[in-house]
Design an enzyme around this catalytic site. Structure first.
Site, short mmCIF file in Angstrom:
data_model
loop_
_atom_site.label_atom_id
_atom_site.label_comp_id
_atom_site.label_asym_id
_atom_site.label_seq_id
_atom_site.Cartn_x
_atom_site.Cartn_y
_atom_site.Cartn_z
N SER A 271 -0.15 -8.58 -6.64
CA SER A 271 -0.57 -9.57 -7.61
C SER A 271 -0.39 -9.01 -9.02
CB SER A 271 -2.04 -9.92 -7.36
OG SER A 271 -2.60 -10.46 -8.52
N LYS B 1 7.18 19.67 -13.59
CA LYS B 1 5.83 20.25 -13.65
C LYS B 1 5.84 21.53 -12.81
CE LYS B 1 1.12 19.40 -11.99
NZ LYS B 1 0.26 18.52 -11.19
N LEU C 16 -5.65 4.80 -2.78
CA LEU C 16 -7.04 4.69 -3.21
C LEU C 16 -7.86 3.83 -2.25
CD1 LEU C 16 -6.32 4.19 -7.03
CD2 LEU C 16 -7.02 6.29 -5.88
C1 FAD Z 1 -8.58 8.61 -13.61
C2 FAD Z 1 -7.54 8.77 -12.54
C3 FAD Z 1 -6.45 9.63 -12.74
C4 FAD Z 1 -5.50 9.83 -11.72
N1 FAD Z 1 -4.50 10.73 -11.87
C5 FAD Z 1 -3.67 11.00 -10.83
C6 FAD Z 1 -2.63 11.96 -10.92
O1 FAD Z 1 -2.39 12.54 -11.95
N2 FAD Z 1 -1.87 12.19 -9.82
C7 FAD Z 1 -2.07 11.53 -8.64
O2 FAD Z 1 -1.40 11.82 -7.65
N3 FAD Z 1 -2.99 10.57 -8.55
C8 FAD Z 1 -3.80 10.30 -9.60
N4 FAD Z 1 -4.74 9.33 -9.49
C9 FAD Z 1 -4.70 8.48 -8.33
C10 FAD Z 1 -3.62 7.40 -8.60
O3 FAD Z 1 -4.14 6.43 -9.44
C11 FAD Z 1 -3.11 6.85 -7.31
O4 FAD Z 1 -2.44 7.89 -6.64
C12 FAD Z 1 -2.02 5.80 -7.45
O5 FAD Z 1 -2.11 5.07 -8.62
C13 FAD Z 1 -2.03 4.88 -6.27
O6 FAD Z 1 -2.88 3.82 -6.44
P1 FAD Z 1 -2.86 2.67 -5.37
O7 FAD Z 1 -1.48 2.19 -5.19
O8 FAD Z 1 -3.63 3.13 -4.18
O9 FAD Z 1 -3.74 1.55 -6.11
P2 FAD Z 1 -3.43 0.59 -7.35
O10 FAD Z 1 -2.51 1.19 -8.33
O11 FAD Z 1 -4.76 0.13 -7.84
O12 FAD Z 1 -2.66 -0.64 -6.69
C14 FAD Z 1 -3.35 -1.66 -5.99
C15 FAD Z 1 -2.40 -2.80 -5.71
O13 FAD Z 1 -3.08 -3.76 -4.90
C16 FAD Z 1 -2.89 -5.04 -5.47
N5 FAD Z 1 -4.03 -5.89 -5.10
C17 FAD Z 1 -5.36 -5.60 -5.17
N6 FAD Z 1 -6.08 -6.66 -4.77
C18 FAD Z 1 -5.19 -7.63 -4.45
C19 FAD Z 1 -5.31 -8.96 -3.97
N7 FAD Z 1 -6.48 -9.56 -3.78
N8 FAD Z 1 -4.17 -9.66 -3.76
C20 FAD Z 1 -2.95 -9.12 -3.97
N9 FAD Z 1 -2.77 -7.87 -4.40
C21 FAD Z 1 -3.89 -7.14 -4.65
C22 FAD Z 1 -2.78 -4.78 -6.96
O14 FAD Z 1 -2.17 -5.85 -7.64
C23 FAD Z 1 -1.91 -3.53 -6.94
O15 FAD Z 1 -0.56 -3.88 -6.79
C24 FAD Z 1 -5.65 9.11 -10.50
C25 FAD Z 1 -6.72 8.21 -10.34
C26 FAD Z 1 -7.66 8.05 -11.33
C27 FAD Z 1 -8.81 7.11 -11.10
#
Ligand code: FAD
Length: 497
Positions: free
Chosen positions: A41, A80, A329
């Protein structure tokens, strides 16, 4: 001969780093054995941080046959070689945790024992000078040729990286759907997930659902109610301000992790900008002073308004429940300090490929997946707690809390082993090698009381000579390298026009 099986229908919920890494890997590795749909989304968007990796990303890219130069150019990535820890054990301290490998070891004793022996005789310098990556990072050098080769990871622009992977995944047959998941339907009998229903009424059915919805954990947490194990007592940081700023000067080949009174800040140099963030524990620091301090210490002009992030440290004890696997996450989060989440995503998906549920009865595969994932994330947790706990700082309530923490037994055991006899080890399925443990333990100012004395048996100044040879080899090799910025400019800067 059996027929080729009907493709398993995989639905990936979420299009952040986790979603696109998952979709790309499944499509590349399983080809026609799977039919993949990814829903994301734009309105919700992604978390917008997560730009520093560890070296395992390289092997993962190789395994997906991703061209390094194309990836780096598209993601405006830099190299890095280390993390620079600043102000951790004492305000004013600095040490590099590099990705280097010890220059010598025997079956009986790792390098630190020989180094401690030589050090006690005044025949060795700082530990970093024996690590090639440490010295290359310290002097801002890089190259990919020569021998020995550098062990490196990347800094990358997370949204460009997701776009890059999306192109590959769509080329490989992944169907992307834009939409918001409004409802998750479950099978009345098994309790498994049956379908995702989008706001516009579209119904996505599947055999396997991968929850990549980030901290929302829409499937694994919200729908299936999988219990969450909270690690906040050990890792109380739960908030961050993040932004992107103009780079100042040349890009350096390491992440900076700069401790402050209520947590730490990151700086991640990319080709076109700096990623910057300010992590803090809300029990010890309020949002406004955190933001003020963040802005006051930012080196370059912010390119967007700082945005707040709330997070919780911990994990869903079971990352795979029924026909749903949480990756990224959505499954759990330790703390960004050692930049391990992208690694955990990649290793999670690698494991899923090995244990892929081709038949409906897969309880044993599920159990194995969960056990391996649990072990791995717990070791990451211990390593990160170490940075906070092993400190002499007591200047704020945050550091007093961290210093006096009752750490997990698994970490206590390691700290005692190093304090008493300089012992360190890499457990099965653990990402951090002995090199990482010793660099951080020493960097956090732990001085072992004893060590394996086998180095004392080396005759005729051999120990001294070995140490000199090792550091000379490192210095000579680093002298042949280009500056990191020059290397980036010639290797992976965007092409003109
Ligand atoms: C402060 C901070 C710093 C970080 N720094 C690092 C780093 O340096 N190195 C590292 O490896 N990791 C780091 N991380 C972790 C990093 O953010 C994650 O590895 C990475 O961004 C993966 O996120 P994700 O894809 O799990 O979630 P998100 O990026 O949150 O993606 C979630 C997805 O789900 C979708 N979604 C959610 N709900 C719905 C719904 N109802 N309907 C349709 N789609 C939906 C969203 O649109 C999005 O596309 C950090 C995290 C934090 C909090």
């Amino acid at each position: 001969m059996t027929d080729r099986p009907a493709p398993r229908r995989v639905v990936v919920a979420g299009g952040g780093t986790a979603g696109w890494v998952t979709a790309t890997a499944l499509a590349r590795q399983l080809g026609s054995l799977v039919e993949i749909t990814l829903v994301e989304s734009e309105e919700i968007g992604t978390i917008g941080v997560g730009e520093s990796t560890i070296p395992t990303a390289r092997a993962f890219h190789e395994f997906l046959k991703i061209d390094q130069q194309a990836f780096m150019r598209a993601s405006r990535a830099t190299f890095k070689l280390a993390i620079s820890f600043e102000n951790w054990a004492r305000d004013g301290d600095r040490y590099l945790h590099s990705f280097g490998t010890m220059p010598m070891r025997t079956w009986m004793a790792d390098f630190q024992h020989f180094w401690l022996e030589a050090r006690a005789r005044g025949e060795a310098g700082e530990i970093g000078q024996y690590y090639l990556e440490h010295e290359a990072a310290r002097l801002h050098r890089m190259d990919l040729k020569g021998d020995p080769k550098l062990n490196y990871a990347y800094h990358l622009d997370a949204s460009l990286y997701a776009k890059f992977l999306r192109r590959i995944a769509e080329n490989d047959g992944v169907t992307r759907i834009e939409g918001k998941i409004a409802n998750v339907e479950r099978d009345g009998e098994s309790g498994d997930i049956a379908a995702l229903v989008l706001e516009d009424g579209t119904r996505l059915t599947g055999d396997l659902f991968i929850d990549c919805t980030g901290f929302r954990s829409l499937l694994l947490g919200q729908t299936l109610g999988t219990p969450f194990e909270d690690w906040g007592k050990w890792l109380p940081t739960n908030s961050a301000w993040a932004t992107q700023s103009e780079g100042v000067g040349d890009a350096y080949p390491y992440t900076r992790a700069i401790a402050h009174g209520g947590g730490w800040q990151w700086r991640i140099p990319l080709q076109h900008r700096m990623g910057a963030g300010f992590v803090y524990a809300s029990d010890h620091m309020e949002a406004q002073p955190a933001l003020d301090q963040f802005l006051a210490t930012l080196e370059g002009r912010p390119l967007r308004d700082p945005f707040p992030i709330r997070f919780r440290t911990g994990r869903h004890r079971q990352a795979w429940v029924g026909n749903c696997v949480g990756i990224g996450l959505a499954g759990g989060f330790v703390e960004p300090l050692e930049s391990t989440t992208i690694h955990l995503i990649m290793i999670g998906i690698t494991r899923l490929l090995q244990l892929f549920p081709f038949s409906p009865d897969c309880a044993a595969q599920r159990e194995r997946f969960n056990e391996l994932s649990q072990n791995e994330i717990e070791r990451v947790r211990d390593f990160i707690i170490l940075h906070y706990h092993l400190t002499e700082r007591d200047d704020t309530s945050f550091w007093q809390y961290m210093r006096n923490l009752d750490v997990p037994d698994t970490l206590r055991e390691r700290m005692e082993a190093f304090a008493q006899g300089a012992q360190a080890w890499q457990s099965t399925n653990e990402i951090f090698r002995v090199d990482s443990w010793i660099q951080v333990l020493l960097g956090q100012r732990m001085t072992p009381q004893g060590w394996n004395r086998v180095g004392a048996l080396m005759k005729d100044g051999r120990l001294k000579q070995t140490m000199e040879d090792a550091s000379r080899m490192v210095a000579n090799r680093v002298a042949t390298m280009q500056s990191h910025q020059q290397f980036i400019d010639s290797y992976c800067a965007p092409k003109e026009g």
